[in-house]
Scaffold this motif. Sequence first.
Motif: not given
Length: 870
Positions: A683-707
Amino acid sequence: MQTLKCTRPWRGLFLSSWRRLLTQSCTGNENLELTNDVKHRIEGHWRDKLSGGQFNPKEVQDKYYVLSMFPYPSGNLHMGHVRVYTIADSVARFQRMCGKNVFQPMGWDSFGLPAENAANQRGVEPASWTEQNIAQMKDQLKRLGCSFDWNHELSTCSPQYYKWTQHLFLMLHRHGLAYQNEALVNWDPVDKTVLADEQVDANGCSWRSGAKVEKKLLRQWFIRTSAYAKQLLDGLEDPTLRDWRDIINLQRHWIGDCDGHAFTLLTSASGLLRVWTAHPEHLKDPNAFLVLRSKHHLSQLKDASSLSVENPFAGTTMPVVFGDEVNFPAKCDVYLAAPSFSDEDKELWESYGLAFSCNGGQEATLNPGNWELLRKEVLQTATRLNVGGYRVSSKLQDWLISRQRYWGTPIPIIHCSKCGAVPVPEQQLPVTLPPKDSPKEAFLCECPKCGEQGARRETDTMDTFVDSSWYYLRYLDAQNSEHIFDAQLANRFMPVDLYIGGKEHAVLHLYYARFMNHFLHNCGLSPTSEPFSRLLVQGMVMGRSFRVKGSGRYVPESEVEIVNAKKNQAVLKENKEPVVMGWEKMSKSKLNGVEPSDMFNEYGTDTTRLIILADVAPTSHRNWSSATFPGILNWQKRLWLTLQDFQAAREDTSAPQVDVNSEDFLADDAKLFDARNFYVKGATFNYRHAHQLSVAISKMQGLTNSLRRTPKHVLRHGKQFERAFAAQIIMLAPMAPHFASELWSKFVAIPGRLNPASDELQWSEDVLAQRWPDIDAAYNLDLSIKVNGFENCVIKVQRTLLDKVTHSDALDIAFNTESVTSYLIDKKIRTTNFVLYPGIEAILNIYVDKAQKTQKPATTSDDAEALPRA
């Protein structure tokens, strides 16, 4: 009388309690389903409490200037606005949580023809119409939850702003970069104004009114952008420019190859003529003459047959002829002919029967050995006389800024019958707009140079691109009444770190803004020549459109029966007539628009923000379809349920005791340690470097699945679950600040806290005041080694070590790795490249050429005969 010393021990307790009241959950311990009503309740509660962070103009070390292109105040946000401002706000909130001193201003591009036309239709003043629209759109932006710094708000139609636009015009005028000249212009007969070439479509119609454009000869004001053409072209190679991608090529194509020089010479008709040539030394030819296209506007003059142009470089007057038989430079309608330099031009001179005046001595000075010296002399003379000589392409024209309309920045010039065009004195700025439909007498004034009465103010106003060419600088010092802006402030906070806007502005607006900043940099007012370091060019929001196949008439979706969505097949419900389905830019005329307020009302602001950011990268077009909504709606519900499950597990006093040191428990806890670091990294990479915010959302959804997969006893006793869930809510906050604030306030109220207050988690602060989650020092990160862009191997390196790896270190590691050395054994290394993203990953690229196989030497005479001869 005894004086009592009051230490106010209650003050800290009061402030702490007061802060808790401000950040208290609005749903409390209620076990509610996350309905739309609950979302509205959450947003209503948090809307005025969201921490936006405070920009500190004195703190420059960690500055971050994020700027979204300011809107035209039409009165209503559209989904394109929602997208660009949600992207900008998410990045701004993220950077604040990373400790940056973020500046995110907002203002209004409020001059222009649409407001004037709309006001005329309603019988009101453009000013009142514009102010009403600004108030309405400002309320909508606040509802969107954007953390703009409203203390720096500006509006281009305010005299406090356009005073300095006029000041900037006068600066350009003093430097010889603003001038008036007759030009054949595009005239919109409906809107009764000049149009730039880019505002005329391929069919020769106005981009706004749709009327067939006419050609009209008018005296117009220009800004000499061609003087900076080479500088602007070279600026595209500036190493500070990041993520400009194809915008570099668009700008380069617009400017063209600066393979010649342009001169502005005086005609016998008292006008200026642009003469471009790849050979400035040709102007030294006393026999030089000009060929103009037969359709050139000067051919319409009564004395066109005797037209001439002054040549200050040879001290002659150049004849002008009209014809189409010469090879004109690209996009140019003037050809400089030099008979003394070119046999071809000499033949042309003879065909026109022009008199030859050169003698032998003069011919000697024009021999090829002297051409470089002659060129240098011409360019030096041009600079001294201020008649051009700039490196520029043949196609690039100066910026025509005159507009024959009321609602724009008045051009600060007074026309006097004795003195000509006289600049308005600085102390008389701003030249304010008179009331609409003022009589001509309202423009009469005194000449500031000779004092004669009856002089006349310029009635043209400026192109709105002038207003937007420098607003990013004024934002920093928007209330300054003494100076255009504080140069020291600009020195601390320019350039803009991230500029966000639509690709439709990637040529003209960016070109003009770059020109103006280059000019101000040369004047010592802007610290860098390039104004924008990094670009994020967002794609359009597309709506599904429906057109009747026969007539092409657009119809609303409610009148259509979709037969096969995948094949874009549909029919009219009424008569089964075929309908063409497609995705087009949202527009009222195409009946495919979506009102943001409808989305806010039905789904909530934060859900709308998440939907607009999800699924596709910010730079891609976004097809707006309700079919994509469930992913975000379900994710929010899963987060809400996870919080409720966590609360229930912590409050369950009947649960059996658990051995937190058992192998199984430690394994589950370790999974959450890995999940937290893995998804925070992504999520950090896509917020800070790539600005691929859609991918940041996917990463956060992955963390939700783990939780969600975590056993209940780990929810109750797991330190890593608590850390991972905290990181989940914090990472959500920039995108969905209301929802995340509610989640956080409920999360911190849950008893049995396992992680103490620290730099990582500040339990007494709201979610937007939290530090961005960091990768643990013991976590292993990737050092990827690639050969010619293809991954060869990935080496795991502990985070604390990876952050210290250099290019040389990475090469040492690569050349001691068997998979790399075995692959490179028959390759020749051309170059290497190393990129380190601290706390995330490192990448070593090795670029190779395949080594040439050497032939064995010949051992017999027969072999020798078979070898090719040199």
